[in-house]
Design a protein around this motif. Structure first.
Motif, short mmCIF file in Angstrom:
data_model
loop_
_atom_site.label_atom_id
_atom_site.label_comp_id
_atom_site.label_asym_id
_atom_site.label_seq_id
_atom_site.Cartn_x
_atom_site.Cartn_y
_atom_site.Cartn_z
N SER A 182 0.84 -1.21 0.00
CA SER A 182 0.00 0.00 0.00
C SER A 182 0.87 1.25 0.00
O SER A 182 0.63 2.20 0.77
N LEU A 183 1.88 1.27 -0.86
CA LEU A 183 2.84 2.36 -0.86
C LEU A 183 2.19 3.70 -1.19
O LEU A 183 2.48 4.72 -0.55
N VAL A 184 1.30 3.73 -2.18
CA VAL A 184 0.67 4.99 -2.59
C VAL A 184 -0.17 5.56 -1.46
O VAL A 184 -0.08 6.75 -1.13
N MET A 185 -1.00 4.71 -0.84
CA MET A 185 -1.85 5.19 0.26
C MET A 185 -1.01 5.61 1.46
O MET A 185 -1.35 6.55 2.17
N MET A 186 0.09 4.91 1.68
CA MET A 186 0.97 5.28 2.79
C MET A 186 1.60 6.66 2.55
O MET A 186 1.75 7.46 3.48
N LEU A 187 1.97 6.93 1.30
CA LEU A 187 2.54 8.24 0.99
C LEU A 187 1.51 9.35 1.10
O LEU A 187 1.84 10.47 1.51
N GLY A 241 1.91 10.86 -2.89
CA GLY A 241 1.21 9.70 -3.40
C GLY A 241 1.69 9.34 -4.79
O GLY A 241 2.88 9.42 -5.11
N GLU A 242 0.76 8.95 -5.64
CA GLU A 242 1.12 8.48 -6.97
C GLU A 242 1.76 9.57 -7.83
O GLU A 242 2.63 9.29 -8.64
N VAL A 243 1.33 10.81 -7.64
CA VAL A 243 1.88 11.91 -8.43
C VAL A 243 3.37 12.07 -8.15
O VAL A 243 4.19 12.21 -9.07
N LEU A 244 3.76 12.03 -6.88
CA LEU A 244 5.17 12.16 -6.52
C LEU A 244 5.98 10.99 -7.07
O LEU A 244 7.06 11.19 -7.65
N LEU A 245 5.47 9.77 -6.91
CA LEU A 245 6.20 8.61 -7.41
C LEU A 245 6.37 8.66 -8.93
O LEU A 245 7.45 8.40 -9.46
N LEU A 246 5.30 9.02 -9.62
CA LEU A 246 5.34 9.03 -11.08
C LEU A 246 6.28 10.10 -11.60
O LEU A 246 7.07 9.86 -12.52
N ARG A 247 6.24 11.29 -11.01
CA ARG A 247 7.08 12.38 -11.50
C ARG A 247 8.55 12.13 -11.19
O ARG A 247 9.43 12.49 -11.99
#
Length: 447
Positions: free
Chosen positions: A137-142, A163-169
């Motif tokens: 649950s990495l995205v929800m944890m972030l 979340g997902e935006v930070l990971l993707l960018r």
């Protein structure tokens, strides 16, 4: 049926040592004969000294790679590590050849410059694979963590949503360098053929200056995304000691680039001038030869650092038996790179076209939560997608050390034992007292 060798883990390492000794027996006399045949000048002396460092560097790197292949138990983590470890032998051999033959230096250095971008990409892949393995649950944890602000000099820019935006960018920021670097390398080759490259000369009339500026900006942004990614997930990455690994990659890739710029500045200010070129034909050749010689020496130190930073010891565990041939072939499987690049290209295209963006990082997790309600057609689609992976993609995979419900850092056995001894009984009592209500609720949901 894959080729299999009985007890290959016992004899493969002595075999590699014997082959390397035989190689030294053949190569060293050739090198000494080459020195005796020609007049021994500064150029040949530098090449011979660099060769000593090269032949001390390669065994250290190959030994680390071989140990990972012998203990190939976690491919999603070890495959990026093996690709990173190949950087040192590629750098050292490339620089040694370029030092001997300066006229082909720009063509030989093309492999080195393209591989350095590949190394940065694999380091980011290593970090992401570890996080996705330990934290489903990495995205929800972030998303519930404190907002990570930008670092100088971008501190005035609006922060990227957690979340997902930070990971993707961050991933795209690293991936852009793996595209920019090979493209600029091809442009450099074309400019060299057109006699407009002029390597090592700071002038706005040649192509080298513009390519250096552009590569520098791309490198710095990739580096910035790695640092931002680490700051956002510092505690989660601490078990794998990412700082030492990060410094190993940074020192090899970025120091080699900046020392080339520094040598070019020495040429520009006249410290390295036409007055003394030793055995080289021009001052630019002196600058390139000095860069290659320094890299040959530095790679010996880098090999020692990589041996301790990317050690194989955390992966020496019980796992499925793998043949020597399959373990070797798994090292060359690039299906994960191909799938990742196509995924990111689709994502960028979807963003440019203004279409709704799919969720990549939480896709696998959501599918797992809905697996009980999937139809047979959906299951067939998932099976077909999984079959498109490389032949050796999942080779040697072992179960994750933590269950999906257990938090990271707690062994699944201890987690389950505590659950059975403590809270398990309470939960069973509550479920016994309220058996009918949940069943009715489940029927409503399924209907």
């Amino acid at each position: 049926m894959p080729f299999s060798c009985r007890d290959w883990r016992r004899w493969i390492r002595p075999l590699v040592v014997i082959l390397y000794i035989l190689l030294l027996i053949v190569v060293l006399p050739l090198v000494i004969w080459e020195l005796q045949k020609s007049k021994v000048g500064t150029h040949n002396k530098a090449w011979f000294i660099a060769g000593i460092f090269v032949f001390m560097t390669i065994p250290i790197s190959l030994w680390g790679i071989l140990q990972h292949l012998v203990h190939y138990t976690q491919p999603e983590l070890q495959k990026p590590i093996i690709r990173i470890l190949w950087m040192v032998p590629i750098y050292s051999l490339d620089s040694w050849i370029a030092l001997k033959y300066p006229r082909i230096a720009i063509y030989v250095d093309t492999c080195r410059e393209c591989y350095e971008a590949y190394v940065i990409y694999n380091f980011m892949t290593f970090l992401l694979n570890y996080l996705e393995r330990q934290y489903p649950s990495l995205v929800m944890m972030l998303e519930v963590q404190e907002q990570q602000k930008h670092l100088p000099p971008l501190c005035c820019c609006p922060p990227w949503p957690m979340g997902e935006v930070l990971l993707l960018r961050c991933k795209l920021g690293v991936l852009q360098y793996t595209v920019v670097r090979p493209v600029t390398t091809v442009i450099a080759l074309i400019c060299q053929l057109c006699n407009v490259y002029d390597e090592g000369n700071f002038s706005f009339k040649n192509a080298w200056t513009y390519l250096v500026i552009f590569n520098n900006m791309s490198q710095l942004f990739a580096m910035y995304c790695l640092v931002l990614f680490y700051r956002a997930l510092r505690d989660e990455l601490s078990p794998i000691h990412p700082v030492g690994k990060f410094l190993c990659v940074k020192m090899v890739v970025f120091v080699s680039f900046w020392q080339a710029v520094l040598i070019a500045l020495l040429v520009k200010v006249g410290i390295i001038s036409e007055k003394r070129t030793w055995d080289w034909q021009s001052v630019e050749a002196v600058a390139t030869g000095l860069q290659d010689f320094i890299i040959c020496v530095e790679m010996f130190l880098a090999a020692i650092a990589h041996h301790f930073s990317f050690t194989y010891k955390p992966y020496t565990q019980e796992a499925e038996e793998v043949s020597c041939f399959d373990s070797f072939m798994a090292m060359w499987d690039i299906s994960d790179v191909r799938a990742d690049i196509s995924e990111q290209v689709r994502n960028v295209g979807r963003t440019v076209m203004g279409r709704p963006k799919k969720s990549y990082f939480s896709e696998a997790q959501n599918d797992g939560e809905r697996s009980g309600l999937l139809s047979s057609a959906s299951q067939d689609a998932i099976t077909e997608a999984a079959s498109n992976q490389g032949q050796y993609e999942g080779l040697g995979r072992t179960p994750a050390p933590h269950s999906l419900s257990a938090p990271a850092g707690l062994d699944s056995a201890a987690w389950e034992e505590g659950f059975e001894n403590g809270t398990g009984s309470t939960h069973d009592d509550e479920r016994t007292n309220h058996t009918k209500e949940p069943e009715e609720a489940d029927l409503i949901v399924i209907t």
